[in-house]
Write a protein that holds these residues in place. Structure first.
Motif, PDB file in Angstrom:
ATOM      1  N   ARG A  85       0.701  -1.086   0.084  1.00 29.33           N
ATOM      2  CA  ARG A  85      -0.048  -0.008   0.022  1.00 29.33           C
ATOM      3  C   ARG A  85       0.923   1.460   0.128  1.00 29.33           C
ATOM      4  O   ARG A  85       0.161   2.266  -0.133  1.00 29.33           O
ATOM      5  CB  ARG A  85      -0.959   0.076   1.295  1.00 29.33           C
ATOM      6  N   THR A  86       2.127   1.140   0.215  1.00 26.04           N
ATOM      7  CA  THR A  86       3.115   2.237   0.630  1.00 26.04           C
ATOM      8  C   THR A  86       3.112   3.264  -0.891  1.00 26.04           C
ATOM      9  O   THR A  86       3.064   4.474  -0.729  1.00 26.04           O
ATOM     10  CB  THR A  86       4.304   1.987   0.864  1.00 26.04           C
ATOM     11  N   LEU A  87       3.053   2.591  -2.055  1.00 25.74           N
ATOM     12  CA  LEU A  87       3.008   3.568  -3.178  1.00 25.74           C
ATOM     13  C   LEU A  87       1.855   4.221  -3.398  1.00 25.74           C
ATOM     14  O   LEU A  87       2.117   5.424  -3.414  1.00 25.74           O
ATOM     15  CB  LEU A  87       3.182   2.695  -4.305  1.00 25.74           C
ATOM     16  N   ASP A  88       0.791   3.850  -3.043  1.00 31.33           N
ATOM     17  CA  ASP A  88      -0.416   4.490  -3.074  1.00 31.33           C
ATOM     18  C   ASP A  88      -0.574   5.659  -2.023  1.00 31.33           C
ATOM     19  O   ASP A  88      -0.810   6.803  -2.405  1.00 31.33           O
ATOM     20  CB  ASP A  88      -1.653   3.670  -3.020  1.00 31.33           C
ATOM     21  N   GLU A  89      -0.006   5.365  -0.906  1.00 29.58           N
ATOM     22  CA  GLU A  89      -0.008   6.339   0.244  1.00 29.58           C
ATOM     23  C   GLU A  89       0.982   7.644  -0.188  1.00 29.58           C
ATOM     24  O   GLU A  89       0.783   8.406   0.054  1.00 29.58           O
ATOM     25  CB  GLU A  89       0.541   5.623   1.680  1.00 29.58           C
ATOM     26  N   VAL A  90       2.351   7.193  -0.805  1.00 25.52           N
ATOM     27  CA  VAL A  90       3.140   8.163  -1.143  1.00 25.52           C
ATOM     28  C   VAL A  90       2.499   9.170  -2.199  1.00 25.52           C
ATOM     29  O   VAL A  90       3.014  10.226  -2.187  1.00 25.52           O
ATOM     30  CB  VAL A  90       4.460   7.512  -1.673  1.00 25.52           C
ATOM     31  N   LYS A  91       1.761   8.589  -3.507  1.00 23.67           N
ATOM     32  CA  LYS A  91       1.051   9.364  -4.537  1.00 23.67           C
ATOM     33  C   LYS A  91       0.251  10.208  -3.596  1.00 23.67           C
ATOM     34  O   LYS A  91       0.058  11.335  -4.042  1.00 23.67           O
ATOM     35  CB  LYS A  91       0.426   8.145  -5.237  1.00 23.67           C
ATOM     36  N   ARG A  92      -0.532   9.587  -2.860  1.00 28.05           N
ATOM     37  CA  ARG A  92      -1.580  10.509  -2.061  1.00 28.05           C
ATOM     38  C   ARG A  92      -0.812  11.690  -1.176  1.00 28.05           C
ATOM     39  O   ARG A  92      -1.378  13.029  -1.304  1.00 28.05           O
ATOM     40  CB  ARG A  92      -2.315   9.753  -1.006  1.00 28.05           C
ATOM     41  N   LEU A  93       0.311  11.410  -0.641  1.00 26.91           N
ATOM     42  CA  LEU A  93       0.977  12.365   0.106  1.00 26.91           C
ATOM     43  C   LEU A  93       1.713  13.675  -0.777  1.00 26.91           C
ATOM     44  O   LEU A  93       1.908  14.639  -0.395  1.00 26.91           O
ATOM     45  CB  LEU A  93       2.283  11.915   1.009  1.00 26.91           C
ATOM     46  N   THR A  94       1.963  13.418  -2.151  1.00 31.25           N
ATOM     47  CA  THR A  94       2.261  14.298  -2.937  1.00 31.25           C
ATOM     48  C   THR A  94       1.225  15.570  -3.339  1.00 31.25           C
ATOM     49  O   THR A  94       1.498  16.467  -3.696  1.00 31.25           O
ATOM     50  CB  THR A  94       2.844  13.707  -4.266  1.00 31.25           C
ATOM     51  N   GLU A  95       0.207  15.181  -2.923  1.00 33.24           N
ATOM     52  CA  GLU A  95      -1.070  16.128  -3.010  1.00 33.24           C
ATOM     53  C   GLU A  95      -1.579  16.652  -1.624  1.00 33.24           C
ATOM     54  O   GLU A  95      -2.303  17.661  -1.389  1.00 33.24           O
ATOM     55  CB  GLU A  95      -2.468  15.272  -3.633  1.00 33.24           C
ATOM     56  N   HIS A  96      -0.770  16.297  -0.603  1.00 36.51           N
ATOM     57  CA  HIS A  96      -0.961  16.789   0.788  1.00 36.51           C
ATOM     58  C   HIS A  96      -0.587  18.197   0.906  1.00 36.51           C
ATOM     59  O   HIS A  96       0.477  18.453   0.280  1.00 36.51           O
ATOM     60  CB  HIS A  96      -0.265  15.899   1.875  1.00 36.51           C
ATOM     61  N   PRO A  97      -1.436  19.161   1.477  1.00 35.91           N
ATOM     62  CA  PRO A  97      -0.920  20.526   1.860  1.00 35.91           C
ATOM     63  C   PRO A  97       0.415  20.567   2.374  1.00 35.91           C
ATOM     64  O   PRO A  97       1.191  21.553   2.144  1.00 35.91           O
ATOM     65  CB  PRO A  97      -1.963  20.937   2.752  1.00 35.91           C
TER      66      PRO A  97
END
Length: 881
Positions: free
Chosen positions: A771-783
């Motif tokens: 799941r880490t890759l999806d989480e990292v992708k999500r974090l690139t959009e984090h404020p």
């Protein structure tokens, strides 16, 4: 000026510039989007230059406003100018003054090279070739000039105006809202050491009295509100200044020394003369936001940049091929400083771990290059572990080879002979040859041959004749553009360990040069015969890691375990523990790939338990022994056809086994060494926390829910960032059910502190699991994330690519594609940062065939991007070559 953007720069083509620039006056009219820079250059033709030779100056994306020669505007026919360079076609034979006005847009400079504006602060970064983004110039290290700088800016936006050297005058500009400051640096310097900072900043002030009684004003400038976090940096600076006087006899030479911390910076820090500019990561610290590792990093980097005042500034490098002359030497000096401030054995082990994790893979891959390269396409890509860490190791090996006394004499000679010079490696090494009386021509191969030498160790004992035969064979494999290698000079520090665990005496040693406890290996194979050896010894080779080589021990595990328990050399004791652990991990990796079960040696567990419970040993040392090799270390040891999933499985099994079988011991260490008093970053306190947290983390690997619950309690009760972050990492890395709550609590507690959010991002990027890759992708959009900030990029994308091998090198190629996409996006914003992230692909040929193909496809996609920067194209093409 480089006229062919694809042409390599070659060491053999070096020649001095046709013109010298003796003095530079710079006038900066600072505005956010339209800054005017007036550069007045005192130029003279060199004696060897033919009269009328064009003056060719470097530029990079410059906008020329005007140009005048001896105060007379030049006509269009007298010069040619592009954003990338300026040529005065027929300069006078006599010395002349050239006045150039350029217009800059600091706010839009996302490359963070030259003059840029970030968080309301105007700042410069000129190494290696950033000065040419400010004005047209002979932007090369061997053009040394005296600089006078006038800075003018709005008082409200920039009450602080700083530049190199000493302040001379300042004041208000009549009838405006602006003010000015003038700075003068009496020491000739290359353009890469120029610096300017202007903004609304807080400051911590102090002073220092040099060994000759001179008073120096000190300042550490930070964003308002961060002053309290700069106190430790100031303390580290003062200790560095005193240490350089006592250890190397080097005194500071200006009236002021200033440090500025900025939040957007490509590098760790920059040693500009008298005005060091730092990434705020290496300045700001207090117990609530900084770990012991952060404090150690601040201490080391503050020292490193200060030490450059002599090894880099007073004596600079003739050309960029000599980069290791300032960087490798200064890394060696900062390592010695830290060793004196803290634990020398622990520092040595930490430095070698860094060398092996960063530099050895460089040596083993397509990006391999000598410590002094012979060509480059983009010099920014050669700020590498080879230049820095291996460069330091080569100097350390030189010190071992010639001895402490001769090394000190050689350093003194170098400082005396070359103060004010732009020097070369040959000139540096010649000082040690003269001081020691030793021929160092073969030693120079360390600077010209790429790769990590392999040292093969074989031995034999003749009990009847009481002789012990030690055979040392060195080899160095082919590297890019170097297929044939010559034998190096390897100073091999050694000991012969007897049955009682103590070093044995011998009568004579024949067959090679042996100086005390150092064997000088300078041939492909050398045999040393020791006489008068009472019983069969176990050889302890490369004590204190006396040369940067890869040892092949050729001895049974029981002998290595014996050294693990008894070697008097702390480094080799740790090395033996690491060697046995690696043996277990590689065997388990192969077993898992073959469909069998992973195992771990029982004798290793017993020896490990003995060491970590030995209260006579430094807790920090015991923590290092407890730490297992990481996934990238195991991959490097396996070498080819690497399966990251099998490696991760082997490591997970080993940690789970240790965490379970040594459970009571680990629980005791975690409790006994837990620091409940007031926080102190000193070595002893940090060592106790290191052991407690290492034991806690290994215990968490057992998967025991009660252990995880205790760690969650410790996370909530932690009184310092070291313990809080260690608990968070243990929960996340070991899959605790409390991990998500801990991550959420951590973010809520520190969301206003960017440097702590970097830690939060990195913890998630290194998290195991699909799941880490999806989480990292999500974090690139984090404020909290910004692709324009190098620290955020390194923390999230860089950590994913370098510290999460199974997910970066996923079997479906999604990790490669993600990083490739980010590299291409970064290339349009900040090519230097993009190129450094791309280096994560350097070992792609070592992976198993499917992953190799996927990585190659990602690299080719990057290389095919239109308008790719020179920085990224260089790394991509060398990686694919």
């Amino acid at each position: 000026m480089r006229t062919d953007e694809t042409a390599a720069i070659l060491l053999k083509d070096y020649r001095p510039s046709d013109y010298a620039i003796g003095r530079v006056h710079l006038d900066f009219q600072l505005h956010e989007t339209e800054t005017l820079v007036t550069a007045t250059l005192s130029v003279r033709k060199r004696e060897t230059t033919v009269a009328g030779t064009p003056l060719v100056l470097d530029g990079d994306e410059l906008d020329l406003v005007s140009i005048a020669l001896d105060s007379v505007s030049l006509g269009d026919e007298a010069y040619s100018a592009t954003p990338q360079g300026l040529t005065v076609k027929t300069p006078p034979a006599a010395p002349f003054t050239l006045t150039i006005v350029t217009k800059l847009d600091p706010a839009s400079n996302t490359k963070l090279m030259g003059l840029y504006r970030s968080s309301g602060v105007w700042c410069t970064q000129c190494e290696a070739e950033g000065f040419r983004r400010i004005t047209y110039f002979l932007d090369r290290p061997d053009v040394l000039s005296v600089y006078d700088v006038r800075i003018e800016a709005p008082v409200a936006a920039a009450p602080v105006l700083l530049a190199n050297g000493n302040p001379t005058t300042s004041g208000l500009v009549p009838d405006t809202d602006r003010h000015f400051a003038v700075w003068s640096d009496p020491h000739p310097k290359p353009s890469y050491l120029f610096a300017l900072v202007a903004g609304d900043l807080g400051v911590v002030k102090d002073s220092f009295t040099t060994m000759s009684g001179r008073h120096v004003d000190l300042g550490v400038y930070v964003e308002h509100g961060n002053e309290e976090r700069a106190v430790y940096a100031m303390d580290a600076l003062k200790r560095s200044m005193r240490w350089d006087e006592t250890a190397f006899g080097r005194e500071y030479d200006l009236d002021v020394f200033n440090i500025v911390a900025v939040s957007d910076f490509n590098m760790g820090a920059m040693e500009n003369k008298g005005l060091n500019v730092f990434n705020d990561k290496y300045v700001l610290a207090n117990p609530d936001v900084a770990t012991d590792q952060d404090y150690g990093g601040i201490e080391a980097v503050i020292a490193h940049e200060y030490f450059h005042n002599w090894t880099g500034n007073r004596i600079t490098c003739r050309d960029w091929f000599q980069l290791c002359l300032k960087e490798g030497l200064t890394v060696f000096r900062d390592q010695e400083f830290t060793s004196d401030m803290r634990s020398r054995p622990v520092k040595r082990i930490s430095d070698v771990r860094l060398l092996r994790s960063h530099q050895f893979p460089e040596d083993a891959g397509p990006l391999a290059h000598p410590v002094r390269p012979e060509k480059y396409m983009e010099i920014s890509n050669f700020y590498t572990a080879t230049v820095y860490e291996k460069g330091a190791e080569v100097i350390r090996a030189l010190k071992v080879l010639i001895g402490d006394e001769a090394f000190k004499a050689g350093m003194d000679l170098y400082f005396d002979r070359h103060d004010g010079d732009a020097a070369t490696i040959e000139q540096f090494v010649a000082c040690f040859a003269e001081a020691s009386g030793r021929d160092l021509s073969q030693f120079m191969l360390w600077y010209s041959q790429a790769g990590t030498p392999q040292l093969d160790i074989r031995d034999d004992y003749d009990g009847d004749n009481r002789t012990y035969r030690l055979t040392l064979s060195q080899s160095l494999g082919p590297t890019p553009e170097q297929s044939e290698k010559k034998p190096m000079v390897l100073p091999v520090r050694f000991g012969l360990v007897g049955p009682n665990g103590e070093d044995m005496l011998y009568e004579t040693a024949k067959g090679a040069e042996v100086n005390g406890d150092v064997i000088v290996v300078d041939k492909a194979e050398q045999e040393i015969v020791f006489t008068g050896v009472a019983s069969r010894p176990i050889p302890s080779i490369l004590r204190n890691f006396s040369a940067p080589v890869r040892p092949i021990l050729n001895m049974p595990i029981k002998d290595i375990l014996f050294l693990m328990r008894h070697d008097s050399d702390p480094f080799n004791r740790w090395q033996s523990a690491s060697t046995v652990a690696m043996y277990c991990l590689t065997a388990s990796t192969e077993a898992l790939r073959a469909g069998s079960s992973a195992t771990i040696d029982g004798d290793y567990l017993a020896a490990l338990a003995e060491i970590i419970t030995d209260d006579a040993l430094d807790p920090a040392f015991r923590a290092l022994v407890l730490a297992l090799p990481q996934e990238a270390d195991i991959a490097r040891e396996i070498g080819s056809n690497v399966d990251p999933d099998a490696i991760a499985g082997a490591l997970r099994h080993a940690r789970r086994t240790i965490g379970s079988k040594l459970g009571p011991t680990l629980d005791h260490l975690a409790r006994f060494y837990h620091d409940e008093g007031a926080y102190s970053p000193d070595a002893e306190s940090a060592g106790r926390r290191a052991l407690a947290n290492a034991a806690q983390d290994m215990r968490a690997a057992s998967g025991n829910a009660d252990v995880h619950a205790r760690i969650m309690e410790k996370f909530g009760a932690a009184t310092n960032m070291t313990d809080r972050l260690a608990a968070l990492v243990s929960l996340v890395q070991n899959g605790a059910s409390e991990a998500e709550q801990a991550l959420g609590d951590f973010y809520e507690g520190y969301k206003s502190v960017p440097l702590v959010i970097d830690k939060w991002l990195a913890v998630q990027a290194a998290r195991p699991g699909a799941r880490t890759l999806d989480e990292v992708k999500r974090l690139t959009e984090h404020p909290a994330f910004s692709i324009r900030n190098p620290n955020r990029v390194r923390s999230l994308i860089g950590t994913f690519a370098t510290a999460n091998l199974p997910q970066f090198a996923r079997a479906d190629g999604a990790g490669f594609d993600f990083v490739a996409d980010k590299v291409m996006r970064l290339d349009d914003i900040n090519p230097q940062v993009a190129a450094r992230i791309l280096v994560s692909f350097r070992s792609w040929r070592n992976w198993e065939p499917v992953r190799q193909g996927l990585a190659e496809a990602a690299l080719k996609r990057i290389a095919a991007k239109p308008n790719l920067s020179r920085d990224v194209r260089d790394i991509a093409e060398r990686s694919l070559a």
